[in-house]
Design an enzyme around this catalytic site. Structure first.
Site, PDB file in Angstrom:
ATOM      1  N   HIS A  79     -79.489  -9.655  29.215  1.00 52.26           N
ATOM      2  CA  HIS A  79     -80.922  -9.403  29.197  1.00 52.26           C
ATOM      3  C   HIS A  79     -81.610  -9.849  30.630  1.00 52.26           C
ATOM      4  O   HIS A  79     -82.549  -9.575  31.350  1.00 52.26           O
ATOM      5  CB  HIS A  79     -81.635  -9.476  28.060  1.00 52.26           C
ATOM      6  CG  HIS A  79     -82.947  -8.747  27.923  1.00 52.26           C
ATOM      7  ND1 HIS A  79     -84.013  -9.633  27.784  1.00 52.26           N
ATOM      8  CD2 HIS A  79     -83.294  -7.595  27.970  1.00 52.26           C
ATOM      9  CE1 HIS A  79     -85.202  -8.733  27.931  1.00 52.26           C
ATOM     10  NE2 HIS A  79     -84.629  -7.412  27.953  1.00 52.26           N
ATOM     11  N   HIS A  88     -87.499  -4.084  33.912  1.00 51.30           N
ATOM     12  CA  HIS A  88     -88.915  -3.789  32.960  1.00 51.30           C
ATOM     13  C   HIS A  88     -89.993  -3.009  33.840  1.00 51.30           C
ATOM     14  O   HIS A  88     -89.903  -3.392  35.219  1.00 51.30           O
ATOM     15  CB  HIS A  88     -89.307  -4.940  32.276  1.00 51.30           C
ATOM     16  CG  HIS A  88     -88.324  -5.722  31.215  1.00 51.30           C
ATOM     17  ND1 HIS A  88     -87.203  -6.506  31.735  1.00 51.30           N
ATOM     18  CD2 HIS A  88     -87.970  -4.964  30.018  1.00 51.30           C
ATOM     19  CE1 HIS A  88     -86.430  -6.659  30.637  1.00 51.30           C
ATOM     20  NE2 HIS A  88     -86.990  -5.878  29.614  1.00 51.30           N
ATOM     21  N   HIS A 120     -82.075  -0.162  28.838  1.00 52.91           N
ATOM     22  CA  HIS A 120     -81.818  -0.491  27.350  1.00 52.91           C
ATOM     23  C   HIS A 120     -80.942   0.296  26.859  1.00 52.91           C
ATOM     24  O   HIS A 120     -80.327  -0.208  25.759  1.00 52.91           O
ATOM     25  CB  HIS A 120     -83.262  -0.791  26.843  1.00 52.91           C
ATOM     26  CG  HIS A 120     -84.037  -2.139  27.351  1.00 52.91           C
ATOM     27  ND1 HIS A 120     -84.657  -1.924  28.444  1.00 52.91           N
ATOM     28  CD2 HIS A 120     -83.989  -3.310  26.807  1.00 52.91           C
ATOM     29  CE1 HIS A 120     -85.312  -3.178  28.602  1.00 52.91           C
ATOM     30  NE2 HIS A 120     -84.725  -3.978  27.798  1.00 52.91           N
ATOM     31  N   HIS A 130     -93.564  -1.697  22.600  1.00 59.07           N
ATOM     32  CA  HIS A 130     -92.653  -2.542  22.940  1.00 59.07           C
ATOM     33  C   HIS A 130     -93.115  -3.838  23.177  1.00 59.07           C
ATOM     34  O   HIS A 130     -92.685  -4.934  22.550  1.00 59.07           O
ATOM     35  CB  HIS A 130     -91.873  -1.788  23.973  1.00 59.07           C
ATOM     36  CG  HIS A 130     -90.940  -2.985  24.527  1.00 59.07           C
ATOM     37  ND1 HIS A 130     -91.175  -3.528  25.696  1.00 59.07           N
ATOM     38  CD2 HIS A 130     -89.552  -3.527  24.140  1.00 59.07           C
ATOM     39  CE1 HIS A 130     -90.334  -4.610  26.232  1.00 59.07           C
ATOM     40  NE2 HIS A 130     -89.325  -4.204  25.106  1.00 59.07           N
ATOM     41  N   HIS A 162     -92.747  -7.361  20.676  1.00 58.43           N
ATOM     42  CA  HIS A 162     -92.039  -8.601  21.345  1.00 58.43           C
ATOM     43  C   HIS A 162     -92.886  -9.888  20.816  1.00 58.43           C
ATOM     44  O   HIS A 162     -92.447 -10.838  20.381  1.00 58.43           O
ATOM     45  CB  HIS A 162     -91.834  -8.673  22.599  1.00 58.43           C
ATOM     46  CG  HIS A 162     -90.526  -8.042  23.060  1.00 58.43           C
ATOM     47  ND1 HIS A 162     -89.267  -8.998  23.067  1.00 58.43           N
ATOM     48  CD2 HIS A 162     -89.955  -6.957  23.585  1.00 58.43           C
ATOM     49  CE1 HIS A 162     -88.332  -8.039  23.384  1.00 58.43           C
ATOM     50  NE2 HIS A 162     -88.709  -6.789  23.748  1.00 58.43           N
ATOM     51  N   PHE A 199     -89.000 -12.601  27.716  1.00 55.65           N
ATOM     52  CA  PHE A 199     -87.835 -11.765  28.266  1.00 55.65           C
ATOM     53  C   PHE A 199     -86.504 -12.583  28.542  1.00 55.65           C
ATOM     54  O   PHE A 199     -85.368 -12.189  28.341  1.00 55.65           O
ATOM     55  CB  PHE A 199     -88.124 -10.932  29.171  1.00 55.65           C
ATOM     56  CG  PHE A 199     -88.753  -9.572  28.831  1.00 55.65           C
ATOM     57  CD1 PHE A 199     -88.937  -9.334  27.651  1.00 55.65           C
ATOM     58  CD2 PHE A 199     -89.825  -8.992  29.955  1.00 55.65           C
ATOM     59  CE1 PHE A 199     -89.747  -8.147  27.136  1.00 55.65           C
ATOM     60  CE2 PHE A 199     -90.546  -7.940  29.204  1.00 55.65           C
ATOM     61  CZ  PHE A 199     -90.655  -7.755  27.907  1.00 55.65           C
ATOM     62  N   HIS A 257     -85.113  -2.647  19.826  1.00 52.21           N
ATOM     63  CA  HIS A 257     -84.757  -1.713  20.937  1.00 52.21           C
ATOM     64  C   HIS A 257     -84.210  -0.469  20.626  1.00 52.21           C
ATOM     65  O   HIS A 257     -84.424   0.583  21.148  1.00 52.21           O
ATOM     66  CB  HIS A 257     -84.051  -2.362  22.064  1.00 52.21           C
ATOM     67  CG  HIS A 257     -85.018  -2.878  22.910  1.00 52.21           C
ATOM     68  ND1 HIS A 257     -85.472  -2.275  24.194  1.00 52.21           N
ATOM     69  CD2 HIS A 257     -85.401  -4.378  23.072  1.00 52.21           C
ATOM     70  CE1 HIS A 257     -86.334  -3.068  24.858  1.00 52.21           C
ATOM     71  NE2 HIS A 257     -86.366  -4.228  24.072  1.00 52.21           N
TER      72      HIS A 257
HETATM   73 CU1  C2O Z   1     -85.603  -5.822  27.857  1.00 51.43          CU
HETATM   74 CU2  C2O Z   1     -87.536  -5.681  24.965  1.00 51.43          CU
HETATM   75  O1  C2O Z   1     -87.001  -6.041  26.506  1.00 51.43           O
END
Ligand code: C2O
Length: 592
Positions: free
Chosen positions: A170, A190, A199, A321, A325, A341, A354
């Site tokens: 990631h 992203h 993802h 999303h 996070h 991230f 995800h």
């Molecule tokens: Cu690549 Cu939820 O982030």
């Protein structure tokens, strides 16, 4: 029946068949020249076109979401410009940077040179792996999942399958460990149209590796079903401190708290469970609203090609999303793990989160299909041909392409389909609550800052900004209107490096007696710390695009020439370059 049907009508299930002419439109589209700023050309048939790499006018430059063009030419090799994203060269990896702590992070893959092969999708004859919601896991499901994670965690750190290496992937694609091929532009998946396919592949390999480790080729991973009322809590199985699913770096205050993504602060603080759930479900509905169904980049993220920077995520990435996070990660700096991230995938709950993001894309694809449209981008062959690199469950380095991951089934898995979509019918209940809320706050609007022009200079969002914004001319036939959506653009959003930030956007009709009438929620900008350190001036702006066609119906503002756009800071420091409203042309699959 148009896609905007969904903006006003509950659907019972995405598998419902709706008959009739799926997408009415005029035979010849009226192309509107819209140029929002000299840095963000986005849609038109007659724009001041940017020359393409061969010097001619490239049709792709007519598209919505070309924002990636700006600021991208400085360090770009000509051959790398404007083509599908290429896989990285694994020999060129370098240290990444955690922008929040400014520490060096080592996340290069544990292979330098490798014989890379093209990805072969799994055979359609293999049984489908069925992903289930985490909150429905029984003790056997949990034991199996824990056993698989424990095995992954027990591998030596430098093994490409180890939990640590898997988490580092990631960081590789997000924090500057690689430049895009033949450029000095950072690889960043992203805030762009790469977000969903990348993802999807990431989870696909993670799932298959876990299955290999426990010798089960039907093994499927759980998903955090946060779009349903039972799923809006931190899944219990990740909370046991002795479990391999545990992670210390979280906001433990949220372990027994209903999630509040995208709801208004004042509202959330009331803590009435059912009302908060209604607000949450309305946010899910908003993510799938008609404008977003008509224009894929509004849902999936802006178009980005090789040599371009990522500049804007879609509604799924931004509102849901990113918000989750931040909600799951630590409440203070460093916001590791989920809240940054660079470290997010060190928390096993990342993959459950995800899983649901991926499932949202799946639902979106099915909803688009109801209207006879695919969920790809028009002229999106550059998207379909874009490729990434992964280390697979057979110890092979593979090059994958977006075109091979358009449905979960094409990758041999699917989602438990037994559930209902409560969000699809939430509008009447939400409107009732919302109207009561606005009534209670009626007197407040007089105390708000008066609305005025945003001005031509960037503004610091230290307090709410209420900007009067001109709408594009609304003339045109009914069909022409059907063929475009009205989009609010918040441009050049700059967040200091490594900081979380959030602001919410509301839209109201200007009225005579009050400067601000009834405000309606349009969307949120949420920044999760990530890297963008490749730019010479410190930071580059991103943009937020919000479809507002159905919102204008809700607030009865379809005839207004101007709107009041409110930017309400919630968290962190942020500067906004400008606020504009434009019409975005809808591209249909069968357009020629
Ligand atoms: Cu690549 Cu939820 O982030």
């Amino acid at each position: 029946m148009s896609l905007s049907y969904l903006a006003t009508t509950p659907i019972s299930s995405p598998t419902t068949t709706i008959s009739g002419n799926p997408l009415p439109r005029s035979a010849i589209h009226t192309c509107r020249s819209v140029r929002l700023s000299n840095r963000t050309p986005y849609t038109s048939c007659e724009l001041n076109h940017e020359p393409s790499r061969n010097g001619s006018i490239d049709r792709r430059n007519l598209l919505l979401g070309l924002g990636g063009l700006f600021g991208s030419t400085a360090a770009v090799n000509k051959n790398a410009f404007g083509t599908p994203l290429q896989p990285f060269d694994s020999t060129t990896c370098h240290d990444a940077i955690d922008d929040e702590t400014e520490e060096v992070v080592k996340c290069c893959p544990p292979y330098k040179t490798a014989n890379m092969v093209d990805f072969t999708p799994p055979s359609p004859r293999d049984p489908l792996r069925i992903r289930k919601p985490a909150h429905k896991y029984n003790s056997d499901d949990i034991a199996k999942f824990e056993a698989a994670i424990a095995k992954m965690k027990a591998l030596p750190d430098n093994h490409p399958w180890s939990f640590k290496q898997q988490a580092a992937i990631h960081c590789t694609y997000c924090n500057g460990a690689f430049y895009q091929l033949n450029t000095t532009i950072e690889l960043q998946i992203h805030q762009s149209w790469f977000f969903l396919p990348w993802h999807r592949y990431y989870l696909y390999f993670w799932e298959r590796i876990l299955g290999k480790l426990i010798g089960d080729d039907t093994f499927a991973i759980p998903y955090w079903n946060w779009d349903t009322r039972e799923g809006m809590w931190f899944p219990k199985m990740y909370q046991k401190s002795t479990s391999p699913l545990y992670d210390e770096a979280r906001n433990t205050d949220h372990y027994n708290k209903l999630m509040d993504y995208g709801c208004e602060e004042a509202y959330c603080n009331r803590k009435k469970t059912d009302e908060l759930i209604t607000y949450n479900l309305a946010r899910i509905f908003k993510t799938f609203q008609g404008d977003n169904l008509k224009v894929p980049s509004l849902f999936m993220g802006m178009e980005t090609r090789a040599g371009e920077k990522s500049v804007g995520g879609g509604s799924l990435e931004q509102l849901l999303h990113n918000g989750i996070h931040s909600w799951a990660g630590k409440p203070n700096s460093p916001y590791h793990d989920m809240g940054n991230f660079v470290t997010a995938a060190r928390d096993p709950v990342f993959f459950a989160h995800h899983g649901n993001v991926d499932r949202m894309w799946y639902i979106y694809t099915k909803l688009r299909k109801l209207y006879g449209e695919t969920s790809t981008f028009k002229y999106g062959s550059d998207w379909l041909q874009s490729s990434f690199v992964f280390y697979d469950e057979n110890h092979q380095v593979v090059k994958v392409k977006v075109k091979n991951c358009l449905t979960p089934e094409s990758l041999g898995y699917t989602y438990d389909s037994s559930e209902t979509h409560e969000w699809a019918g939430i509008r009447p209940k939400y409107r009732k609550l919302r109207n009561a809320e606005l009534k209670r706050r009626e007197g407040d609007s007089l105390k708000l800052n008066p609305a005025s022009e945003f001005g031509s200079k960037p503004r610091n969002l230290t307090e709410p900004i209420r900007a009067l914004v001109q709408r594009p001319p609304t003339s045109g036939t009914k069909d022409e209107k059907e063929d475009s959506v009205e989009v609010l653009f918040i441009e050049d959003i700059i967040v200091p490096h490594g900081s979380p930030a959030r602001f919410d956007v509301y839209v109201a009709k200007p009225t005579a007696e009050e400067l601000v009438g009834q405000e309606e929620f349009a969307g949120s900008f949420v920044n999760v710390p990530h890297s963008h350190h490749e730019s010479s001036n410190g930071a580059h702006g991103s943009s937020l695009q919000l479809g507002i066609t159905s919102l204008l119906k809700d607030i009865d503002a379809e005839a207004s020439e101007q709107l009041v756009v409110s930017l309400i800071p919630r968290n962190g420091e942020v500067t906004v370059g400008g606020v504009k409203i434009g019409l975005v042309h809808v591209n249909y699959d069968d357009d020629v």
